[in-house]
Design a protein around this motif. Structure first.
Motif, PDB file in Angstrom:
ATOM      1  N   LEU A  69       0.841  -1.207   0.000  1.00  0.00           N
ATOM      2  CA  LEU A  69       0.000   0.000   0.000  1.00  0.00           C
ATOM      3  C   LEU A  69       0.867   1.244   0.000  1.00  0.00           C
ATOM      4  CD1 LEU A  69      -2.577  -1.157   2.701  1.00  0.00           C
ATOM      5  CD2 LEU A  69      -2.810  -1.280   0.227  1.00  0.00           C
ATOM      6  N   ASN A  70       0.424   2.255  -0.708  1.00  0.00           N
ATOM      7  CA  ASN A  70       1.130   3.525  -0.765  1.00  0.00           C
ATOM      8  C   ASN A  70       0.115   4.635  -0.505  1.00  0.00           C
ATOM      9  OD1 ASN A  70       2.514   5.851  -1.352  1.00  0.00           O
ATOM     10  ND2 ASN A  70       3.191   5.222  -3.382  1.00  0.00           N
ATOM     11  N   PHE A  71       0.130   5.175   0.694  1.00  0.00           N
ATOM     12  CA  PHE A  71      -0.752   6.286   1.033  1.00  0.00           C
ATOM     13  C   PHE A  71       0.030   7.593   0.905  1.00  0.00           C
ATOM     14  CE2 PHE A  71      -2.721   2.698   3.252  1.00  0.00           C
ATOM     15  CZ  PHE A  71      -4.016   2.805   2.761  1.00  0.00           C
ATOM     16  N   ALA A  72       0.578   7.821  -0.275  1.00  0.00           N
ATOM     17  CA  ALA A  72       1.373   9.010  -0.603  1.00  0.00           C
ATOM     18  C   ALA A  72       2.679   9.049   0.166  1.00  0.00           C
ATOM     19  CB  ALA A  72       0.574  10.288  -0.401  1.00  0.00           C
ATOM     20  N   GLY A  73       3.171   7.902   0.575  1.00  0.00           N
ATOM     21  CA  GLY A  73       4.458   7.839   1.242  1.00  0.00           C
ATOM     22  C   GLY A  73       5.618   7.751   0.267  1.00  0.00           C
ATOM     23  N   GLY A  74       5.313   7.561  -0.986  1.00  0.00           N
ATOM     24  CA  GLY A  74       6.327   7.476  -2.027  1.00  0.00           C
ATOM     25  C   GLY A  74       5.697   7.817  -3.357  1.00  0.00           C
ATOM     26  N   PRO A  75       6.472   7.806  -4.430  1.00  0.00           N
ATOM     27  CA  PRO A  75       5.911   8.173  -5.736  1.00  0.00           C
ATOM     28  C   PRO A  75       4.924   7.117  -6.234  1.00  0.00           C
ATOM     29  CG  PRO A  75       8.169   7.433  -5.975  1.00  0.00           C
ATOM     30  CD  PRO A  75       7.884   7.487  -4.499  1.00  0.00           C
ATOM     31  N   PHE A  76       3.900   7.599  -6.935  1.00  0.00           N
ATOM     32  CA  PHE A  76       2.919   6.707  -7.555  1.00  0.00           C
ATOM     33  C   PHE A  76       3.331   6.445  -8.993  1.00  0.00           C
ATOM     34  CE2 PHE A  76       0.176   8.987  -4.436  1.00  0.00           C
ATOM     35  CZ  PHE A  76      -0.260   7.899  -3.704  1.00  0.00           C
ATOM     36  N   VAL A  77       2.994   5.284  -9.527  1.00  0.00           N
ATOM     37  CA  VAL A  77       3.182   5.018 -10.951  1.00  0.00           C
ATOM     38  C   VAL A  77       2.168   5.854 -11.733  1.00  0.00           C
ATOM     39  CG1 VAL A  77       3.068   3.262 -12.764  1.00  0.00           C
ATOM     40  CG2 VAL A  77       4.082   2.703 -10.546  1.00  0.00           C
ATOM     41  N   PHE A  78       0.958   5.953 -11.202  1.00  0.00           N
ATOM     42  CA  PHE A  78      -0.110   6.745 -11.811  1.00  0.00           C
ATOM     43  C   PHE A  78       0.195   8.229 -11.625  1.00  0.00           C
ATOM     44  CE2 PHE A  78      -4.305   8.833 -11.302  1.00  0.00           C
ATOM     45  CZ  PHE A  78      -4.789   8.632 -12.576  1.00  0.00           C
ATOM     46  N   ASP A  79       0.045   9.025 -12.693  1.00  0.00           N
ATOM     47  CA  ASP A  79       0.324  10.457 -12.645  1.00  0.00           C
ATOM     48  C   ASP A  79      -0.904  11.206 -12.117  1.00  0.00           C
ATOM     49  OD1 ASP A  79       1.061  13.092 -12.996  1.00  0.00           O
ATOM     50  OD2 ASP A  79       1.819  12.802 -15.035  1.00  0.00           O
ATOM     51  N   VAL A  80      -0.947  11.413 -10.811  1.00  0.00           N
ATOM     52  CA  VAL A  80      -2.082  12.059 -10.151  1.00  0.00           C
ATOM     53  C   VAL A  80      -2.249  13.492 -10.646  1.00  0.00           C
ATOM     54  CG1 VAL A  80      -3.034  12.777  -7.925  1.00  0.00           C
ATOM     55  CG2 VAL A  80      -1.828  10.603  -8.108  1.00  0.00           C
ATOM     56  N   VAL A  81      -1.152  14.220 -10.808  1.00  0.00           N
ATOM     57  CA  VAL A  81      -1.221  15.620 -11.240  1.00  0.00           C
ATOM     58  C   VAL A  81      -1.833  15.719 -12.638  1.00  0.00           C
ATOM     59  CG1 VAL A  81       0.146  17.675 -11.778  1.00  0.00           C
ATOM     60  CG2 VAL A  81       0.693  16.301  -9.760  1.00  0.00           C
ATOM     61  N   ALA A  82      -1.434  14.860 -13.549  1.00  0.00           N
ATOM     62  CA  ALA A  82      -1.996  14.881 -14.908  1.00  0.00           C
ATOM     63  C   ALA A  82      -3.477  14.520 -14.879  1.00  0.00           C
ATOM     64  CB  ALA A  82      -1.237  13.921 -15.816  1.00  0.00           C
ATOM     65  N   HIS A  83      -3.844  13.574 -14.027  1.00  0.00           N
ATOM     66  CA  HIS A  83      -5.250  13.188 -13.889  1.00  0.00           C
ATOM     67  C   HIS A  83      -6.075  14.377 -13.394  1.00  0.00           C
ATOM     68  CE1 HIS A  83      -8.699  10.595 -13.130  1.00  0.00           C
ATOM     69  NE2 HIS A  83      -8.778  11.134 -11.918  1.00  0.00           N
ATOM     70  N   GLN A  84      -5.566  15.095 -12.402  1.00  0.00           N
ATOM     71  CA  GLN A  84      -6.274  16.263 -11.873  1.00  0.00           C
ATOM     72  C   GLN A  84      -6.375  17.363 -12.929  1.00  0.00           C
ATOM     73  OE1 GLN A  84      -3.847  16.972  -8.408  1.00  0.00           O
ATOM     74  NE2 GLN A  84      -5.328  15.997  -7.052  1.00  0.00           N
ATOM     75  N   ALA A  85      -5.310  17.584 -13.683  1.00  0.00           N
ATOM     76  CA  ALA A  85      -5.319  18.608 -14.732  1.00  0.00           C
ATOM     77  C   ALA A  85      -6.357  18.273 -15.808  1.00  0.00           C
ATOM     78  CB  ALA A  85      -3.936  18.751 -15.348  1.00  0.00           C
ATOM     79  N   ALA A  86      -6.447  16.999 -16.182  1.00  0.00           N
ATOM     80  CA  ALA A  86      -7.444  16.581 -17.178  1.00  0.00           C
ATOM     81  C   ALA A  86      -8.853  16.805 -16.642  1.00  0.00           C
ATOM     82  CB  ALA A  86      -7.237  15.115 -17.552  1.00  0.00           C
ATOM     83  N   ASP A  87      -9.070  16.470 -15.371  1.00  0.00           N
ATOM     84  CA  ASP A  87     -10.377  16.710 -14.755  1.00  0.00           C
ATOM     85  C   ASP A  87     -10.697  18.192 -14.716  1.00  0.00           C
ATOM     86  OD1 ASP A  87     -11.076  14.104 -14.384  1.00  0.00           O
ATOM     87  OD2 ASP A  87     -10.756  14.082 -12.219  1.00  0.00           O
ATOM     88  N   ASP A  88      -9.703  19.015 -14.377  1.00  0.00           N
ATOM     89  CA  ASP A  88      -9.913  20.461 -14.335  1.00  0.00           C
ATOM     90  C   ASP A  88     -10.291  20.985 -15.723  1.00  0.00           C
ATOM     91  OD1 ASP A  88      -9.320  20.420 -11.656  1.00  0.00           O
ATOM     92  OD2 ASP A  88      -7.306  21.276 -11.879  1.00  0.00           O
ATOM     93  N   GLY A  89      -9.638  20.460 -16.751  1.00  0.00           N
ATOM     94  CA  GLY A  89      -9.956  20.869 -18.118  1.00  0.00           C
ATOM     95  C   GLY A  89     -11.369  20.490 -18.510  1.00  0.00           C
ATOM     96  N   ARG A  90     -11.785  19.276 -18.121  1.00  0.00           N
ATOM     97  CA  ARG A  90     -13.158  18.847 -18.414  1.00  0.00           C
ATOM     98  C   ARG A  90     -14.166  19.715 -17.673  1.00  0.00           C
ATOM     99  NH1 ARG A  90     -10.692  13.750 -18.629  1.00  0.00           N
ATOM    100  NH2 ARG A  90     -10.958  13.369 -16.408  1.00  0.00           N
ATOM    101  N   LEU A  91     -13.880  20.023 -16.418  1.00  0.00           N
ATOM    102  CA  LEU A  91     -14.778  20.860 -15.630  1.00  0.00           C
ATOM    103  C   LEU A  91     -14.876  22.259 -16.226  1.00  0.00           C
ATOM    104  CD1 LEU A  91     -16.582  21.269 -13.159  1.00  0.00           C
ATOM    105  CD2 LEU A  91     -14.528  21.871 -11.868  1.00  0.00           C
ATOM    106  N   GLU A  92     -13.747  22.813 -16.622  1.00  0.00           N
ATOM    107  CA  GLU A  92     -13.744  24.146 -17.227  1.00  0.00           C
ATOM    108  C   GLU A  92     -14.546  24.157 -18.521  1.00  0.00           C
ATOM    109  OE1 GLU A  92     -10.453  27.332 -18.740  1.00  0.00           O
ATOM    110  OE2 GLU A  92     -10.016  26.189 -16.921  1.00  0.00           O
TER     111      GLU A  92
END
Length: 148
Positions: free
Chosen positions: A48-71
């Motif tokens: 388990l990784n509760f933000a204790g280390g880097p994720f393979v999944f790009d969380v920042v890119a996922h959030q940016a894509a969501d922000d773009g869809r919301l906008e």
């Protein structure tokens, strides 16, 4: 991996850093959730990784894509005329153009519900809204007092 998208209130799964699908929509707020893992047989393990280390999944890119869809969704939403007038009037008052805000209020009270003709009139300088929204500070327009 498993992710919680707070903006869309959904839980999704990833594999090797790529979203494989959304498992749940309309999930409760995070303070009502408890992370849980179920194992089926002796000897199974999980990391388990509760933000204790880097994720393979790009969380920042996922959030940016969501922000773009919301906008994009917000850009497509119609804004009621009354709300738009209120926003403009509040801006004018906040920036010190109270006289222009009063002119806008007076002008829009008598405004017919046919904006294209009003816009043509304003562009031609044929009514008070053109003066009220000229963009110049009131103090720079002859004959008008700036009430800052």
């Amino acid at each position: 991996g498993c992710g919680l998208d707070l903006q869309s209130r959904s839980i999704f799964f990833t594999k090797n850093g790529v979203v494989v699908g959304t498992a749940f929509r309309g999930v409760p707020l995070p303070d009502e959730l408890v992370p849980t893992v179920g194992l089926h047989a002796p000897g199974e393990s999980v990391s388990l990784n509760f933000a204790g280390g880097p994720f393979v999944f790009d969380v920042v890119a996922h959030q940016a894509a969501d922000d773009g869809r919301l906008e994009a969704q917000l850009d497509e939403m119609p804004v009621p005329r009354r709300a738009l007038r209120q926003m403009v009037a509040q801006y004018l008052v906040r920036e010190g153009y109270a006289e222009s805000a009063r002119a806008l209020e007076t002008d829009t009270q008598s405004m017919p519900m046919n904006p294209p003709s009003r816009l043509r009139d304003a562009a031609d300088g044929g009514n008070s809204s053109a003066a009220a929204t000229s963009g110049a500070p009131l103090s720079s327009r002859p004959g008008l007092d700036d009430d800052r």
